[in-house]
Design an enzyme around this catalytic site. Structure first.
Site, PDB file in Angstrom:
ATOM      1  N   LYS B  24       0.834  -1.196   0.000  1.00 14.62           N
ATOM      2  CA  LYS B  24       0.000   0.000   0.000  1.00 14.62           C
ATOM      3  C   LYS B  24       0.875   1.255   0.000  1.00 14.62           C
ATOM      4  O   LYS B  24       0.653   2.195  -0.777  1.00 14.62           O
ATOM      5  CB  LYS B  24      -0.910  -0.037   1.235  1.00 14.62           C
ATOM      6  CG  LYS B  24      -1.965   1.040   1.241  1.00 14.62           C
ATOM      7  CD  LYS B  24      -2.896   0.868   2.451  1.00 14.62           C
ATOM      8  CE  LYS B  24      -3.861  -0.296   2.264  1.00 14.62           C
ATOM      9  NZ  LYS B  24      -4.689  -0.574   3.443  1.00 14.62           N
ATOM     10  N   ARG B  94      -3.179   2.986   8.542  1.00 15.41           N
ATOM     11  CA  ARG B  94      -3.480   1.692   7.918  1.00 15.41           C
ATOM     12  C   ARG B  94      -2.225   0.836   7.865  1.00 15.41           C
ATOM     13  O   ARG B  94      -1.120   1.330   7.690  1.00 15.41           O
ATOM     14  CB  ARG B  94      -3.926   1.869   6.470  1.00 15.41           C
ATOM     15  CG  ARG B  94      -5.207   2.597   6.279  1.00 15.41           C
ATOM     16  CD  ARG B  94      -5.449   2.787   4.792  1.00 15.41           C
ATOM     17  NE  ARG B  94      -6.363   3.883   4.565  1.00 15.41           N
ATOM     18  CZ  ARG B  94      -7.596   3.718   4.067  1.00 15.41           C
ATOM     19  NH1 ARG B  94      -8.021   2.525   3.735  1.00 15.41           N
ATOM     20  NH2 ARG B  94      -8.380   4.745   3.890  1.00 15.41           N
ATOM     21  N   GLY B 103      -8.092  -7.474   4.344  1.00 15.12           N
ATOM     22  CA  GLY B 103      -8.951  -7.746   5.487  1.00 15.12           C
ATOM     23  C   GLY B 103      -8.243  -8.347   6.675  1.00 15.12           C
ATOM     24  O   GLY B 103      -8.840  -8.570   7.721  1.00 15.12           O
ATOM     25  N   MET B 105      -5.455  -7.067   8.231  1.00 16.63           N
ATOM     26  CA  MET B 105      -4.857  -6.136   9.182  1.00 16.63           C
ATOM     27  C   MET B 105      -5.866  -5.055   9.532  1.00 16.63           C
ATOM     28  O   MET B 105      -6.923  -4.944   8.932  1.00 16.63           O
ATOM     29  CB  MET B 105      -3.613  -5.507   8.546  1.00 16.63           C
ATOM     30  CG  MET B 105      -2.602  -6.536   8.074  1.00 16.63           C
ATOM     31  SD  MET B 105      -1.939  -7.529   9.432  1.00 16.63           S
ATOM     32  CE  MET B 105      -1.114  -6.253  10.363  1.00 16.63           C
ATOM     33  N   ARG B 338      -3.168  -1.239  -6.316  1.00 16.33           N
ATOM     34  CA  ARG B 338      -2.343  -2.460  -6.245  1.00 16.33           C
ATOM     35  C   ARG B 338      -2.766  -3.351  -7.401  1.00 16.33           C
ATOM     36  O   ARG B 338      -3.857  -3.162  -7.969  1.00 16.33           O
ATOM     37  CB  ARG B 338      -2.542  -3.174  -4.917  1.00 16.33           C
ATOM     38  CG  ARG B 338      -3.979  -3.552  -4.668  1.00 16.33           C
ATOM     39  CD  ARG B 338      -4.169  -4.165  -3.297  1.00 16.33           C
ATOM     40  NE  ARG B 338      -5.594  -4.353  -3.035  1.00 16.33           N
ATOM     41  CZ  ARG B 338      -6.097  -4.715  -1.872  1.00 16.33           C
ATOM     42  NH1 ARG B 338      -5.295  -4.918  -0.831  1.00 16.33           N
ATOM     43  NH2 ARG B 338      -7.383  -4.896  -1.716  1.00 16.33           N
ATOM     44  N   HIS B 454     -15.658  -9.686   1.966  1.00 19.53           N
ATOM     45  CA  HIS B 454     -14.650 -10.648   2.405  1.00 19.53           C
ATOM     46  C   HIS B 454     -14.830 -12.022   1.777  1.00 19.53           C
ATOM     47  O   HIS B 454     -13.900 -12.612   1.230  1.00 19.53           O
ATOM     48  CB  HIS B 454     -14.697 -10.761   3.938  1.00 19.53           C
ATOM     49  CG  HIS B 454     -13.743 -11.764   4.473  1.00 19.53           C
ATOM     50  ND1 HIS B 454     -14.102 -13.068   4.749  1.00 19.53           N
ATOM     51  CD2 HIS B 454     -12.418 -11.680   4.728  1.00 19.53           C
ATOM     52  CE1 HIS B 454     -13.052 -13.719   5.183  1.00 19.53           C
ATOM     53  NE2 HIS B 454     -12.013 -12.904   5.187  1.00 19.53           N
ATOM     54  N   ARG B 560      -2.266 -47.361 -15.761  1.00 16.77           N
ATOM     55  CA  ARG B 560      -2.332 -48.401 -14.726  1.00 16.77           C
ATOM     56  C   ARG B 560      -3.160 -49.570 -15.233  1.00 16.77           C
ATOM     57  O   ARG B 560      -4.273 -49.366 -15.723  1.00 16.77           O
ATOM     58  CB  ARG B 560      -2.998 -47.867 -13.461  1.00 16.77           C
ATOM     59  CG  ARG B 560      -2.295 -46.703 -12.817  1.00 16.77           C
ATOM     60  CD  ARG B 560      -3.110 -46.220 -11.607  1.00 16.77           C
ATOM     61  NE  ARG B 560      -2.763 -44.874 -11.246  1.00 16.77           N
ATOM     62  CZ  ARG B 560      -3.294 -43.781 -11.795  1.00 16.77           C
ATOM     63  NH1 ARG B 560      -4.220 -43.886 -12.731  1.00 16.77           N
ATOM     64  NH2 ARG B 560      -2.907 -42.587 -11.404  1.00 16.77           N
ATOM     65  N   SER B 771      10.421 -43.706 -14.163  1.00 20.03           N
ATOM     66  CA  SER B 771       9.388 -42.764 -13.766  1.00 20.03           C
ATOM     67  C   SER B 771       9.350 -42.741 -12.245  1.00 20.03           C
ATOM     68  O   SER B 771       9.241 -43.784 -11.597  1.00 20.03           O
ATOM     69  CB  SER B 771       8.056 -43.222 -14.342  1.00 20.03           C
ATOM     70  OG  SER B 771       7.019 -42.445 -13.818  1.00 20.03           O
ATOM     71  N   CYS B 839       5.315 -39.526 -12.362  1.00 13.01           N
ATOM     72  CA  CYS B 839       3.885 -39.697 -12.485  1.00 13.01           C
ATOM     73  C   CYS B 839       3.304 -39.604 -11.085  1.00 13.01           C
ATOM     74  O   CYS B 839       4.034 -39.588 -10.114  1.00 13.01           O
ATOM     75  CB  CYS B 839       3.537 -41.037 -13.128  1.00 13.01           C
ATOM     76  SG  CYS B 839       4.120 -42.451 -12.221  1.00 13.01           S
ATOM     77  N   TYR B 859       9.893 -35.310 -18.371  1.00 13.41           N
ATOM     78  CA  TYR B 859       8.457 -35.051 -18.400  1.00 13.41           C
ATOM     79  C   TYR B 859       7.840 -35.157 -17.014  1.00 13.41           C
ATOM     80  O   TYR B 859       8.427 -35.730 -16.107  1.00 13.41           O
ATOM     81  CB  TYR B 859       7.742 -36.002 -19.369  1.00 13.41           C
ATOM     82  CG  TYR B 859       7.668 -37.442 -18.907  1.00 13.41           C
ATOM     83  CD1 TYR B 859       6.662 -37.880 -18.040  1.00 13.41           C
ATOM     84  CD2 TYR B 859       8.606 -38.380 -19.343  1.00 13.41           C
ATOM     85  CE1 TYR B 859       6.606 -39.192 -17.614  1.00 13.41           C
ATOM     86  CE2 TYR B 859       8.555 -39.696 -18.926  1.00 13.41           C
ATOM     87  CZ  TYR B 859       7.552 -40.106 -18.067  1.00 13.41           C
ATOM     88  OH  TYR B 859       7.494 -41.396 -17.639  1.00 13.41           O
TER      89      TYR B 859
END
Lengths: 886, 886
Positions: B24, B94, B103, B105, B338, B454, B560, B771, B839, B859
């Site tokens: 901020k 702030r 929300g 602080m 921001r 919120h 599998r 793998s 995997c 991979y």
């Protein structure tokens, strides 16, 4: 190509050429060269064997040529001629591997006999019956071993002729009848093989050599190598040697002897002799031989010569010798010498005696005893105060006592043994085909055979109890029973064999734990002078601790606290603690357990003071302290069917639910160890408090103790730190009450999961010591649940040679060991003086102890009964792999 | 000591000083410096905060002095005086951390008011009511946040006065009444704290700064940091800024806006505005605000100025901005800017659009989308073909659809969610105290609050479906129900929320899988240009394979075969195979399974051709294919009690016995994987045959395929070799039948046990690919049974901060990762071109993908729906950690 020398005359070799000439060949060469009476001969090398096998059973170039040249030398020396009708040279052909493999390989005697040369033998010996007997023996042996004709075909023929003539013994059969038998033997061979029994003596020799080479890969040899961990690529040599005849009359004979008693180690000639016999008759255990002393009466001159020869051999080899000899017409011939196999007791005594005699050094003495073997000295014996009447007595062939169900074949013994049943293998005699059953038996009982029979030799090597030659028992294998003195014992009945006395007893007999002989204590004292590793015990009670000190423990490496929780009077509090559900409700049972634990620790610390005691905080998953889930599940259902009281059912159901909540899919990887401590810190804090309070109590009594508080199953320094902080807070609180007196303790952790090893550098920032828990570490590194693997797939892995050893018995150096080395290095990088040891079963296993020494650990810890083994193994490791530390 | 500059005027800072000034503060400084209308102010640094906290809540020397100097500068600029009775300076205080923590602080407005300065405000504004309202708000806020006086005490007081006067809204309360309220507020403070509300404005300032600093460690902030993985040691800055008043009348107001739509990414100003209000009124969601477009009607000049300012900010920051502003008497003030939080959809669109607009590069665009967040794009939606009548409609606050049981508090949501139940959290509004429940909910429904409330912000961040401001529902928390249009829905009833439309639906509604937007496809195309890792899918069926290709899979990393065995029509054959007992009896069921498997492999290979498919041979323990042991156990007992047919009982008992034999104490470490293959080679050979036959069939059809045959659970090269030989023998046999045509396949193994990693050099002699199975590897390296740990102790470990992440979700780099690196190096030492991948679930988790990239794998393989995440994560990893390979 064939510059290699494949054949050595005995006089060309020596004792150091064992790898090339085999043990037997090297021994014969050495004996020849130191002037002992050895029939001339030569050895075909193991290299020739390996080349032969590698080339798909083809002789490499030059082997046979060299053998014929050597044969010519034998002819020169003896003046005899191979295959000659007048003065024929006969030879034996024997295998001889670099490592002794008794009974595994094949032997042929009297080779060189054929229809012509048998006449020469008859003429020369003036004994046609002897000549024909040799010939028929040769045909039978050659046909069996070389040609693969079943030997019972020949046996049956002999029996037919003996019975036809109404004779009792083979040696009563006259020469003429033997001639007929020889002819009939030849017909058996012709019918079985389709060709005539070979009359060409050179062909006989070549076939015999090939048979020996090939026998390296027969099933028996492979099994023997497997159980004795002998590499498959050594190969065997072949010894071709002029025959000496022990079967030419009563001034002849053959024998086997040890220069000292291989059972007790006493310095006395020990052996057996069989008059008018060839060597195989002794070893096979078919006729029961006479003690060697009988030779003194029968042939005193030969006896004295033999005694002198034994002395020469023992001081030459500086070790107990196992000798084979033959007497031919009152002339002694040495056929073999080798370092003799011996019981652990004998090994210890011989080693200690030889140091006293100045023959060997203390370090050599330490190397002479196989640590695994001394296990048998530490095994139980029959309680001598029990007055038990044996049902039979045999020869005390291998010490120790064993008890189990009777089984009559090796396959059943193996099967039941693998299922965890205790069995005693009962056989008329054993053969190499029985080895797999002997491995799994608690003991062996044979009806036939002497102290050097197959069963006796194998059982001694394995440290199994064995009673041999127990002729009183009559085995009826088809009925699966044996009879002794009119009483029947069936398969499944329990018997006990005492290999120290030869007694066979019905049922199970009380046994006692062994004590250490003076010689053993002496040897272990030398071990302590040499070894670098401390040897500690795993002990959970003051009694264990006392036993451990007796065996020389230098501390406790693992004191498990969970066993303390299991005691009958405590379990209700433990269960109350588990079922409490919150910290508040745990307070009461914890307070009660605190009292018990304080007393536990007081006792064990006092028993070990001032030696260090490593106490591991609670480790197993909590459900281990609760009733069995399955039992309770069935009980609840049964109560419902039986319309039991509703409130009772409800109570049980609540308990069942709690157990189900605690149930884990893989408890080994579950909520246990420090994970309990983190979830329920009050339990660990209670244990720490009990330790500290016990220590203060001992301090008040003036007793110094040293404690290591150990956190199990750590994988991250944050776990350790959180628990350490809570325990230290409790310590600070108690210290304030004790006028700020400091206690002597350290905090450390187990290294029993791969991640702990990988982060040992971070752990060492907080932990002052580490202990490898290699049981768990093996489970996780290999992914082997011990409970599942040992019964299910490890046997298959061993059988298929995927593994050489059960990794729970012998530390897996390549996997687990690699992690240990890594952890050692990482931990020392952070904390150079960190104390590191190992607890668990590997701590008492020689190869594992060696590895622990090699990577630099400070101590090994094992069960009290294995401490002597660990001490000896640690000493041998220190001799083999010198380490710099003090 | 205090050479450090602890305080920066806004004009002294800039955007890069985020770590020191907080997000901020840095934003305010930057806006000030580029000439935007920002009320003057200064920032106290995060270093001051950390020093304050480190010294046990003591200000380091120089901080307050510098703050007072800066305050003086504000007085100079504004001509006002802090605490002055005539022209008082009021400030906001702030927090502002380096990483946005919305929300989390605390904020205080109107600081500087006291009994004197409130008069100045009244005079200056000519509005006594406004002045008194500011004062009573300030007392309430300061007392709540700084002094810890419960705010409901003040609320109650307001309600009393409002009701006394018969008024509906707070803003109707007249000035005189507010004066009384202020006095009563002071009494509340005095009673609660024992001291008077501070009149010294400097004391107010110091106390406020301390409150902000301390709030860094309040529970809400700690929880937020935990779930968002923000380090605890960043600290927060404090921004002290002159007040701008949005609550001075209808030409005033306050608003929040995004420069583009944070939900869709559309390039349109998106925000909300509340007339005559202060900032907190918007964020708190108490009043429902108007769309920003309304400002155009009310204050057109201000609106245009705001539009222009937004453009400046977006091109300055090159990213979507989240802006807070206030209009005081038609004058615009920027209070914050921001980078805006956005949905995944918006993130993708904004990134792709900005590349098109020339604002950012493709690589920057790739870095702008959080891979974890795009999970929400890949989540299911309500099936649009279903005609469902919503029971209520709220604001579409966070896209995606969620379904579950109604719960009314966060604790219950967490508890049920951890137990695996699906829940929807229903609240009037959420607060930071509800975060732990939102984590475990499938969706959130609130009765109050707007798109920036919120609940909306948090849910969007987590990718949870959320419907906000659904005012039709009336929650009765004590009755655990809500009413909507006269119908009652109770806790435990199932509802569905659709965060894309704002619809709330009763019961469970059919959902459909998402498809990829064009923007997303574009972005993933860029990812493919950049990434080094291939991304493969775990897929067991042709359908999965097709889905995987749709998402861009470059092969199958794990197929599998056990799932194929589980199918209803196959299980009987599988069971027959298991129960067979010997190879002979296994032949028939294996022949049947061969047919099934051949068709399986044909289908999946065809679907993926010509991309590589890695097929893992049978892995799980056999008992997984048999009936549940516990169920059968009870069944058998019940049958006995019910006197069922004896033969039926016997059959069941035989089955029970077999299951018991197969039962394992720790199946995860048991007889599974290649151990099955070694015990029952015929099963693996059958599978290999099915693969080869399917490949030949495809070859005949002219389809090229590439197969990797994978052996699971290997720990030693001997296992691999034994199975490879058997499989290759089958291949040779089949090849002969196929005119010696070669197939394109490799053989390799999983690396899923620590020992496999430790001996990867040896394995690589025989295996052509590896793998990593990191699920299993995590289990054994950490000793964590996933089934047990995730439910039992991992939550405790996360809570106690022993672990930062669930190691089954995010790869444990220090333990498991270390073994992976080791294995990578060892395998490459033996075989430089060895193919290596991963995997299992880590293969689709961004941090784990990054690690796989860093260590050099070829991979990653993950479930089809996570492929886009993996592609993006792989691209980001390649940008952050350049790798040399092509």
């Amino acid at each position: 190509m064939s510059n290699k020398k494949f054949v050595y005359l005995f006089e060309e070799g020596h004792a150091d050429m064992r790898d090339l000439l085999g043990g037997k060949g090297a021994g014969l060469a050495e004996m020849t060269n130191i002037g002992l009476p050895v029939p001339p001969g030569f050895t075909i090398t193991t290299e020739a064997c390996n080349a032969y096998l590698a080339q798909g059973n083809q002789f490499p170039e030059g082997v046979l040529e060299a053998a014929y040249v050597a044969l010519g030398k034998l002819e020169e020396k003896t003046g005899k001629k191979f295959g000659d009708q007048e003065n024929p040279l006969l030879v034996s052909v024997r295998s001889g591997a670099p490592i002794s493999m008794p009974g595994m390989m094949d032997t042929i005697l009297n080779l060189g006999l054929n229809d012509a040369s048998v006449q020469g033998v008859a003429k020369l010996t003036q004994d046609e019956r002897f000549a024909m007997d040799c010939y028929r023996r040769f045909i039978q042996m050659f046909s069996d071993v070389v040609l693969g004709v079943e030997h019972h075909l020949f046996d049956t023929k002999m029996v037919q002729h003996r019975e036809k003539l109404g004779l009792t013994y083979d040696y009563e059969i006259p020469a003429d009848e033997l001639k007929k038998i020889v002819e009939e033997y030849k017909i058996i061979v012709k019918e079985a093989k389709g060709f005539d029994f070979p009359q060409d003596v050179k062909q006989q020799l070549v076939m015999a050599i090939e048979a020996v080479f090939s026998s390296w890969n027969n099933q028996r040899a492979i099994v023997y190598r497997k159980i004795n961990k002998i590499p498959d690529d050594l190969g065997t040599a072949v010894n071709v040697q002029c025959m000496a005849f022990g079967n030419m009359g009563n001034d002849c004979g053959t024998g086997v002897a040890f220069t000292r008693n291989p059972s007790t180690g006493e310095k006395e000639l020990y052996g057996e002799f069989l008059v008018n016999a060839q060597g195989e008759d002794v070893v096979a255990g078919i006729r029961t031989p006479q003690p060697i002393a009988k030779l003194k009466e029968d042939l005193p001159v030969v006896y004295q010569q033999f005694i002198d020869t034994c002395k020469i051999l023992e001081s030459h080899y500086r070790d107990l010798q196992d000798i084979e000899f033959t007497v031919e017409k009152s002339k002694l011939y040495m056929l073999q010498t080798r370092n003799g196999k011996r019981t652990a007791r004998a090994a210890v005594k011989v080693a200690v005696d030889m140091v006293a005699e100045g023959l060997i050094t203390k370090e050599e003495a330490l190397m002479r005893v196989e640590p695994n073997q001394i296990n048998q000295l530490l095994h139980r014996q029959l309680d001598p105060t029990m007055k038990v009447e044996p049902i039979a007595v045999g020869l005390p062939a291998s010490p120790g006592a064993g008890c189990g169900k009777i089984v009559f074949d090796a396959d059943t013994a193996e099967k039941m043994g693998m299922d965890g049943e205790k069995v005693v293998l009962v056989r008329n005699e054993t053969t190499p085909d029985d080895i797999h059953g002997i491995i799994y038996a608690q003991g062996v009982l044979t009806a036939r055979g002497g102290m050097t029979s197959h069963a006796a030799v194998v059982a001694r090597g394995m440290g199994k109890p064995c009673v041999c030659g127990c002729e009183a028992i009559k085995i009826d294998k088809s009925a699966q029973s044996f009879e002794v003195n009119g009483k029947i014992y069936r398969a499944g009945d329990i018997i006990t064999v005492d290999g120290a006395t030869g007694n066979v007893l019905a049922g199970e007999v009380r046994m006692i734990e062994p004590t250490l002989s003076d010689d053993f204590v002496t040897l272990l004292g030398w071990a302590n002078e040499v070894k670098k590793l401390s040897v500690r015990a795993n002990a959970d009670t003051p009694e264990d601790a006392a036993k451990a000190r007796e065996y020389g423990a230098e501390g406790i490496g693992l004191c498990r606290t969970e066993h303390m929780f299991m005691a009958q009077e405590r379990l209700p509090y433990v269960q109350q603690m588990i079922l409490a559900g919150n910290e508040e409700k745990r307070k009461e049972p914890l307070a009660k357990l605190l009292e018990f634990q304080r007393a536990d620790f007081y006792g064990i610390l006092k028993a070990m003071a001032p030696l260090p005691v490593c106490i591991r905080l609670l480790d197993p998953p909590l459900h281990e302290f609760l009733p069995n889930y399955e039992t309770l599940l069935l009980e609840v259902q049964a109560m419902k069917f039986q319309h039991a009281d509703a409130q009772q059912i409800e109570e049980k159901e609540i308990l069942l639910k709690k157990i189900r909540q605690l149930h884990e899919a893989n408890p080994m990887l579950g909520h246990r160890g420090c994970r309990l401590g983190i979830t329920f810190p009050d339990i660990y804090v209670m244990q720490a408090q009990a330790i500290f309070e016990a220590m203060y109590q001992l301090k008040a009594e003036g007793i110094d103790v040293s404690v290591e508080i150990e956190i199990p199953l750590v994988i991250d320094v944050k776990e350790f730190l959180m628990l350490k902080e809570k325990i230290m807070a409790k310590y600070e609180e108690l210290k304030t009450l004790q006028k700020d007196q400091e206690l002597n303790f350290m905090m450390g952790s187990m290294l029993e999961l791969p991640r702990a090893c990988l982060v040992a550098d971070e752990l060492a920032k907080e932990a002052e010591f580490f202990s490898f828990g290699t049981n768990d570490l093996t489970q996780t590194t290999l992914g082997f649940s011990r409970d599942d693997a040992e019964g299910k797939f490890i046997p298959i892995y061993l059988e298929k040679k995927i593994m050489k050893e059960n990794p729970f018995a012998v530390l897996d150096r390549k996997g687990v060991g690699e992690l240990m080395k890594m952890a050692y290095e990482k931990a020392h990088a952070t904390r150079p003086d960190v104390l590191m040891g190992i607890c668990g079963e590997h701590g008492g296993e020689p190869s594992s102890v060696e590895f622990c020494h090699m990577i630099g650990l400070n101590y090994v810890s094992c069960s009290p009964y294995r401490i002597p083994i660990a001490r000896l193994a640690a000493a041998q490791a220190a001799i083999n792999y010198p380490r710099k530390d003090a």
